[in-house]
Design a protein around this motif. Structure first.
Motif, PDB file in Angstrom:
ATOM      1  N   GLY A 203      29.911 -65.109  46.645  1.00 53.57           N
ATOM      2  CA  GLY A 203      31.084 -64.546  47.088  1.00 53.57           C
ATOM      3  C   GLY A 203      32.097 -65.406  47.016  1.00 53.57           C
ATOM      4  O   GLY A 203      32.195 -66.273  46.242  1.00 53.57           O
ATOM      5  N   GLY A 204      33.316 -65.247  47.716  1.00 53.60           N
ATOM      6  CA  GLY A 204      34.529 -66.157  47.723  1.00 53.60           C
ATOM      7  C   GLY A 204      35.695 -65.276  47.612  1.00 53.60           C
ATOM      8  O   GLY A 204      35.911 -63.853  47.200  1.00 53.60           O
ATOM      9  N   SER A 205      37.013 -65.858  47.978  1.00 49.75           N
ATOM     10  CA  SER A 205      38.204 -65.237  48.192  1.00 49.75           C
ATOM     11  C   SER A 205      38.437 -64.504  46.685  1.00 49.75           C
ATOM     12  O   SER A 205      38.979 -63.389  46.528  1.00 49.75           O
ATOM     13  CB  SER A 205      39.294 -66.118  48.632  1.00 49.75           C
ATOM     14  OG  SER A 205      39.165 -66.648  49.784  1.00 49.75           O
ATOM     15  N   PRO A 206      38.442 -65.405  45.425  1.00 50.74           N
ATOM     16  CA  PRO A 206      38.965 -64.677  44.354  1.00 50.74           C
ATOM     17  C   PRO A 206      38.016 -63.512  43.980  1.00 50.74           C
ATOM     18  O   PRO A 206      38.768 -62.513  43.267  1.00 50.74           O
ATOM     19  CB  PRO A 206      38.292 -66.040  43.310  1.00 50.74           C
ATOM     20  CG  PRO A 206      38.521 -67.197  43.928  1.00 50.74           C
ATOM     21  CD  PRO A 206      37.934 -66.837  45.389  1.00 50.74           C
ATOM     22  N   LEU A 207      36.793 -63.533  44.598  1.00 45.70           N
ATOM     23  CA  LEU A 207      36.108 -62.001  44.133  1.00 45.70           C
ATOM     24  C   LEU A 207      36.588 -60.833  45.068  1.00 45.70           C
ATOM     25  O   LEU A 207      36.638 -59.752  44.447  1.00 45.70           O
ATOM     26  CB  LEU A 207      34.616 -62.309  44.368  1.00 45.70           C
ATOM     27  CG  LEU A 207      34.040 -63.152  43.305  1.00 45.70           C
ATOM     28  CD1 LEU A 207      32.436 -63.486  43.651  1.00 45.70           C
ATOM     29  CD2 LEU A 207      34.123 -62.784  41.893  1.00 45.70           C
ATOM     30  N   ALA A 208      36.988 -61.165  46.254  1.00 45.15           N
ATOM     31  CA  ALA A 208      37.382 -60.359  46.988  1.00 45.15           C
ATOM     32  C   ALA A 208      38.947 -59.650  46.584  1.00 45.15           C
ATOM     33  O   ALA A 208      39.245 -58.538  46.562  1.00 45.15           O
ATOM     34  CB  ALA A 208      37.992 -60.624  48.491  1.00 45.15           C
ATOM     35  N   VAL A 209      39.717 -60.709  46.050  1.00 46.47           N
ATOM     36  CA  VAL A 209      41.011 -60.299  45.274  1.00 46.47           C
ATOM     37  C   VAL A 209      40.960 -59.650  44.088  1.00 46.47           C
ATOM     38  O   VAL A 209      41.567 -58.404  43.965  1.00 46.47           O
ATOM     39  CB  VAL A 209      41.722 -61.473  45.147  1.00 46.47           C
ATOM     40  CG1 VAL A 209      42.947 -61.126  44.116  1.00 46.47           C
ATOM     41  CG2 VAL A 209      42.286 -62.278  46.258  1.00 46.47           C
ATOM     42  N   ALA A 210      39.752 -60.123  43.140  1.00 41.90           N
ATOM     43  CA  ALA A 210      39.387 -59.175  41.836  1.00 41.90           C
ATOM     44  C   ALA A 210      39.036 -57.653  42.347  1.00 41.90           C
ATOM     45  O   ALA A 210      39.218 -56.824  41.369  1.00 41.90           O
ATOM     46  CB  ALA A 210      38.505 -59.949  41.240  1.00 41.90           C
ATOM     47  N   THR A 211      38.251 -57.524  43.350  1.00 41.97           N
ATOM     48  CA  THR A 211      37.821 -56.214  43.755  1.00 41.97           C
ATOM     49  C   THR A 211      38.876 -55.386  44.145  1.00 41.97           C
ATOM     50  O   THR A 211      39.036 -54.107  43.638  1.00 41.97           O
ATOM     51  CB  THR A 211      36.876 -56.306  44.904  1.00 41.97           C
ATOM     52  OG1 THR A 211      35.620 -57.118  44.689  1.00 41.97           O
ATOM     53  CG2 THR A 211      36.357 -54.926  45.352  1.00 41.97           C
ATOM     54  N   LEU A 212      39.860 -55.829  44.711  1.00 39.50           N
ATOM     55  CA  LEU A 212      41.036 -55.049  45.238  1.00 39.50           C
ATOM     56  C   LEU A 212      41.637 -54.651  43.938  1.00 39.50           C
ATOM     57  O   LEU A 212      42.326 -53.690  43.925  1.00 39.50           O
ATOM     58  CB  LEU A 212      41.560 -55.663  46.535  1.00 39.50           C
ATOM     59  CG  LEU A 212      42.687 -54.515  47.025  1.00 39.50           C
ATOM     60  CD1 LEU A 212      41.833 -53.028  47.623  1.00 39.50           C
ATOM     61  CD2 LEU A 212      43.476 -54.867  48.269  1.00 39.50           C
ATOM     62  N   HIS A 213      42.014 -55.518  43.074  1.00 38.87           N
ATOM     63  CA  HIS A 213      42.905 -55.457  42.093  1.00 38.87           C
ATOM     64  C   HIS A 213      42.286 -54.312  41.104  1.00 38.87           C
ATOM     65  O   HIS A 213      43.096 -53.409  40.575  1.00 38.87           O
ATOM     66  CB  HIS A 213      43.085 -56.657  41.391  1.00 38.87           C
ATOM     67  CG  HIS A 213      43.955 -57.714  41.675  1.00 38.87           C
ATOM     68  ND1 HIS A 213      44.147 -58.831  41.204  1.00 38.87           N
ATOM     69  CD2 HIS A 213      44.898 -57.384  42.831  1.00 38.87           C
ATOM     70  CE1 HIS A 213      45.122 -59.443  42.214  1.00 38.87           C
ATOM     71  NE2 HIS A 213      45.522 -58.696  42.994  1.00 38.87           N
ATOM     72  N   ALA A 214      40.931 -54.435  40.966  1.00 39.49           N
ATOM     73  CA  ALA A 214      40.035 -53.365  40.211  1.00 39.49           C
ATOM     74  C   ALA A 214      40.249 -51.973  40.851  1.00 39.49           C
ATOM     75  O   ALA A 214      40.634 -50.961  40.221  1.00 39.49           O
ATOM     76  CB  ALA A 214      38.683 -53.868  40.081  1.00 39.49           C
ATOM     77  N   ILE A 215      40.257 -51.967  42.240  1.00 40.47           N
ATOM     78  CA  ILE A 215      40.529 -50.541  42.797  1.00 40.47           C
ATOM     79  C   ILE A 215      41.838 -50.149  42.452  1.00 40.47           C
ATOM     80  O   ILE A 215      42.232 -49.000  42.474  1.00 40.47           O
ATOM     81  CB  ILE A 215      40.198 -50.580  44.269  1.00 40.47           C
ATOM     82  CG1 ILE A 215      38.624 -51.006  44.476  1.00 40.47           C
ATOM     83  CG2 ILE A 215      40.469 -49.171  44.897  1.00 40.47           C
ATOM     84  CD1 ILE A 215      38.210 -51.381  45.837  1.00 40.47           C
ATOM     85  N   CYS A 216      42.975 -51.003  42.668  1.00 40.19           N
ATOM     86  CA  CYS A 216      44.164 -50.814  42.263  1.00 40.19           C
ATOM     87  C   CYS A 216      44.559 -50.011  40.829  1.00 40.19           C
ATOM     88  O   CYS A 216      45.066 -48.990  40.355  1.00 40.19           O
ATOM     89  CB  CYS A 216      45.140 -51.798  42.253  1.00 40.19           C
ATOM     90  SG  CYS A 216      45.587 -52.312  43.946  1.00 40.19           S
ATOM     91  N   THR A 217      43.525 -50.665  39.834  1.00 44.68           N
ATOM     92  CA  THR A 217      43.462 -49.945  38.683  1.00 44.68           C
ATOM     93  C   THR A 217      43.038 -48.714  38.500  1.00 44.68           C
ATOM     94  O   THR A 217      43.615 -47.693  37.615  1.00 44.68           O
ATOM     95  CB  THR A 217      42.704 -50.751  37.607  1.00 44.68           C
ATOM     96  OG1 THR A 217      43.324 -52.102  37.541  1.00 44.68           O
ATOM     97  CG2 THR A 217      42.513 -50.380  36.049  1.00 44.68           C
ATOM     98  N   VAL A 218      41.926 -48.442  39.286  1.00 50.06           N
ATOM     99  CA  VAL A 218      41.381 -47.036  39.114  1.00 50.06           C
ATOM    100  C   VAL A 218      42.336 -46.111  39.828  1.00 50.06           C
ATOM    101  O   VAL A 218      42.566 -44.972  39.477  1.00 50.06           O
ATOM    102  CB  VAL A 218      40.027 -46.934  40.183  1.00 50.06           C
ATOM    103  CG1 VAL A 218      39.462 -45.581  40.346  1.00 50.06           C
ATOM    104  CG2 VAL A 218      38.981 -48.151  39.655  1.00 50.06           C
ATOM    105  N   ALA A 219      42.970 -46.512  41.099  1.00 49.13           N
ATOM    106  CA  ALA A 219      43.834 -45.769  41.755  1.00 49.13           C
ATOM    107  C   ALA A 219      45.044 -45.401  40.872  1.00 49.13           C
ATOM    108  O   ALA A 219      45.533 -44.138  40.939  1.00 49.13           O
ATOM    109  CB  ALA A 219      44.188 -46.310  43.033  1.00 49.13           C
TER     110      ALA A 219
END
Length: 224
Positions: A203-219
């Motif tokens: 895990g790690g903070s960069p992965l949590a950030v990347a996940t939300l950024h990806a959902i922003c792309t989808v949204a």
């Protein structure tokens, strides 16, 4: 002596955007036949892009409603909890505002460095992350919660879900480490709330950030 490698780029210029595009093309090519749904793949490929680690494909888990719940929460400007200031600093306000213009730095909360949280932790002998999660209780119900660092904070959220009926819009469960990490994720995945989790110790903070950024792309790509 050979000339410095930078001259190859200078002679054949590529912008940052072009490099990212080529990187995603490499990922898509190397992971062809991956089996993820298109919106899920947006998340997985960005995690791979962040780490260059294709093994994450075997570790990531999505609840059936995760992407839909996450995009709906972003579009309505739901508050975001971060278990570390690294996540808070890493989240792109431009990406968030591209989905919902109401987002601002104040929409993302992280209480782990607050003086009252630090004092509670000192008096109790427990991690600050636990009290940071408790302080964020008012936004946890319906909010987006990102965990990349603190499994104890995730355990406390799990307690809130079980004992207090809290229902987050989406939990990104990716704390990293060796103590309380695996069990905090496993417990969450059995609670019936929308989640995207990385099983095991990774895990790690960069992965949590990347996940939300990806959902922003989808949204953003399906925003009406």
């Amino acid at each position: 002596m050979l000339p410095p490698l930078i001259h190859s780029l200078l002679n054949n210029p590529l912008s940052g955007e072009q490099i990212e595009e080529r990187s995603f093309a490499c990922i898509d090519r190397e992971a062809s036949g991956h089996g993820f749904l298109p919106d899920q793949w947006q998340v997985v490929r960005r995690l791979i892009h962040t780490t260059a680690d294709f093994a994450l494909m075997e570790l990531i888990r999505f609840s059936p409603d995760a992407i839909a719940a996450g995009t709906a929460a972003l579009r309505s400007g739901q508050p975001i909890f971060a278990d570390s200031n690294m996540i808070r600093s890493g989240l792109s306000q431009a990406r968030l505002r591209s989905v919902c213009p109401a987002y601002s730095p104040a929409s993302v909360c992280c209480h782990v460095a607050d003086s009252d949280v630090a004092e509670e932790a000192r008096q109790s002998g427990l991690p600050r992350s636990l009290f940071a999660m408790r302080k964020a209780r008012s936004m946890a119900d319906g909010g987006i919660l990102l965990f990349g660092n603190a499994p104890v904070a995730l355990l406390e959220l799990n307690r809130m879900i079980i004992e207090e009926g809290i229902r987050p819009a989406l939990v990104v469960a990716m704390p990293v480490g060796f103590v309380h990490v695996v069990e905090s994720k496993e417990e969450l995945m059995g609670l019936g709330v929308p989640y995207i989790a990385l099983t095991g110790r990774r895990g790690g903070s960069p992965l949590a950030v990347a996940t939300l950024h990806a959902i922003c792309t989808v949204a953003g790509s399906t925003y009406i």
